[in-house]
Design a protein around this motif. Sequence first.
Motif, short mmCIF file in Angstrom:
data_model
loop_
_atom_site.label_atom_id
_atom_site.label_comp_id
_atom_site.label_asym_id
_atom_site.label_seq_id
_atom_site.Cartn_x
_atom_site.Cartn_y
_atom_site.Cartn_z
N LYS A 137 0.86 -1.19 0.00
CA LYS A 137 0.00 0.00 0.00
C LYS A 137 0.89 1.23 0.00
CE LYS A 137 -0.54 -0.24 5.05
NZ LYS A 137 -1.51 -0.33 6.16
N GLY A 166 -9.09 -1.98 0.18
CA GLY A 166 -8.95 -1.50 -1.19
C GLY A 166 -7.75 -2.06 -1.92
N TYR A 167 -6.73 -2.53 -1.20
CA TYR A 167 -5.53 -3.08 -1.84
C TYR A 167 -5.58 -4.61 -1.95
CZ TYR A 167 -3.28 1.48 -0.99
OH TYR A 167 -2.95 2.80 -0.97
N SER A 174 -2.30 -6.09 -5.54
CA SER A 174 -2.11 -4.92 -4.68
C SER A 174 -1.23 -3.89 -5.36
CB SER A 174 -1.48 -5.34 -3.34
OG SER A 174 -2.31 -6.26 -2.66
N VAL A 191 -3.27 -1.94 -7.84
CA VAL A 191 -4.05 -0.89 -7.18
C VAL A 191 -3.15 0.31 -6.88
CG1 VAL A 191 -5.44 -0.31 -5.16
CG2 VAL A 191 -5.66 -2.57 -6.21
N PRO A 219 -7.45 4.19 -2.53
CA PRO A 219 -8.38 3.10 -2.81
C PRO A 219 -9.65 3.14 -1.98
CG PRO A 219 -6.16 2.26 -2.65
CD PRO A 219 -6.11 3.68 -2.20
N ASN A 220 -9.60 3.71 -0.81
CA ASN A 220 -10.79 3.76 0.04
C ASN A 220 -11.41 5.15 0.06
OD1 ASN A 220 -8.61 4.91 1.31
ND2 ASN A 220 -9.21 4.26 3.37
N ASP A 240 -14.67 -0.08 -5.52
CA ASP A 240 -13.23 0.00 -5.28
C ASP A 240 -12.57 0.72 -6.45
OD1 ASP A 240 -13.15 -1.87 -7.31
OD2 ASP A 240 -12.68 -3.55 -6.01
N ARG A 272 -12.60 -0.97 -10.10
CA ARG A 272 -13.91 -0.93 -10.76
C ARG A 272 -14.26 0.49 -11.16
NH1 ARG A 272 -18.76 -3.31 -7.87
NH2 ARG A 272 -17.75 -2.65 -5.95
N TRP A 273 -13.85 1.47 -10.35
CA TRP A 273 -14.14 2.85 -10.71
C TRP A 273 -13.40 3.22 -11.99
CZ3 TRP A 273 -10.96 7.16 -11.18
CH2 TRP A 273 -11.61 8.39 -11.34
#
Length: 644
Positions: free
Chosen positions: A468, A503-504, A524, A527, A538-539, A549, A552-553
């Motif tokens: 992350k 999110g990761y 990860s 991301v 991510p969050n 997430d 997908r965005w």
Amino acid sequence: MAFIIFFFLSLLQLSSRFNSEPTQDKKALIAFISQTPHSYRLKWNVSDSVCNWVGVQCDSTNSSVYSLRLPGVDLVGRVPPDSIGRLTQLRILSLRSNALTGQVPSDFSNLKFLRSLYLQNNRFSGEFPLSLTRLTRLNRLVLSSNNFNGTIPFAINNLTRLTGLFLENNTFSGEIPSITIKLVNFDVSNNRLNGSIPESLSKFPASSFAGNLDLCGGPLQPCEQNFPAPAPSPESTVPSSLVHQKSKKLSTGAIIGIVVGCVAGALLLLLLVLFCLRKRKRRQPPKSPKPVATAARSVPTAEAGTSSSKDEITGGSMESERNKLVFLEGGIYNFDLEDLLRASAEVLGKGSVGTSYKAVLEEGTTVVVKRLKDVVVTKKEFEMQIEILGKIKHENVVPLRAFYFSKDEKLLVYDYITSGSLSALLHGSRGSGRTPLGWENRRRIALGTARGVACLHVSGKVVHGNIKSSNILLRGPDNDASVSDFGLNPLFGNGGPSNRIAGYRAPEVLETRKMTTFKSDVYSFGVLLLELLTGKAPNQASLGEDGIDLPRWVQSVVREEWTAEVFDAELMRFHNIEEEMVQLLQIAMTCVSVVPDQRPSMQEVVHLIEGMNRGETDDGLRQSSDDPSKGSEGESRTPPRSTP
């Protein structure tokens, strides 16, 4: 002409001074280390300059050894004579926290320039080394936690520059001499001293004298006053002839009364003495034991003055000295657990595996200490995993330097990286004063991170498990990336801590709660690439609908042919980078594939990033720049549609 010759000769002489090697000091250290068993961590290379040896510091001209610090390197046995005593220019000597025995060599008296001497936590014995009282430049002397005995000599007053004297946890006996030098720190606790405390030392706290049952005065209870001499008998004022006459007239009853009175008086006197002793014992503080925490409280290190951080870093639950700070092979540091406990600490962050502290040691070294929580493995399993992690050496991996394991505390020691984390740089204040994180820096961070993770996978056979942006640390003005907090999942079991940022985490890890794998690391990392490209965490709530997430965005935006909307607005200020951004976006979307087998390996990711179109001209220079002033301010160009 003569002046020119003299000038060049002076230059040559000056040059030779700056490139000299302290040959005699080197021979002295070789004599010392060759006769003293020690830890493998030293590994002094006799073919290298002595000034490059672990624990050795030379002066600015490399002409003499200035400082010798060898704490906690398992030195065993007696200090051989005619070795350290030959380092005549030495200013600082630290041999503390070893297993050295015998008496302090008498040739230490040759160290005329010595200012600080640290011999605590060894097994030295014998009386106070009088050779040390000849070191008139000494300002800090620490002999605590050894087996010294005998009396404390009055000759300590010869050390007129001494400001700190620490003799606690020995078996010194007798009275404390009247010490007239201006001490700032003083401790003789836990010895066998007796008598009254000199008035010159009464300014120090009671803790400096605790554990000596026969000391009194000063900060302790007042000394018992001597019982007044009995008044002279009336008979003593009468001429002897009269006394002789009177004695003849004493009756038997009078004699019996005198005897009974004397016995009663003696009994009363005995009861009074017992009462006073009992009262004194109640006031006397109990003799404190000798755990690590006591040593950390009372034993200073090189340049005292920083605040203690033991309770911050360890929560105040450190175990006894049998659990030592263990350094991993190839380390560059030279300190021990005592140093760490006395370091000033600053909380850097609280993560899913524990709390990280910036620890500044009293000698100036700065490290990061991670205090782990909820470790479930045994000590043997812990040490096996840490040994694997300690062997990983790569410029894009933050090296693990040391660890500590006890029942209540598990600590890891890493290098301190000065420029902070990618998360702070990317998501810090975006006000008017912010300097945008340019494309070249982001690309360099992406490549450096990929190389670091690939090293973990290939060389170390280690899954990072917690990739992350806050675990990507940046070094230097070019923001070179280094991955941290790697390979810790096996210490916790059941896939690692469950409170990590979702999110990761790869879908298969979230759904099955199984241990992370090489492929989940790739997810990860993908991301993380999207985070670099979009500038969004991510969050982050700004991603739109609840629960979506970052991958997908990005897919949803690209699907609607709004590709330019994906990228961080700060990147739109730079020119001729659109093609590279789209290429990196495609790499990221491949990494975050839902099916693990469709994700590339980290080695392949490194090759893909390295092979991105660099947009170079024939002379090898980039046309674009990270300086937004070289393009149209606010201009945004829509890159071609990508097909992830």
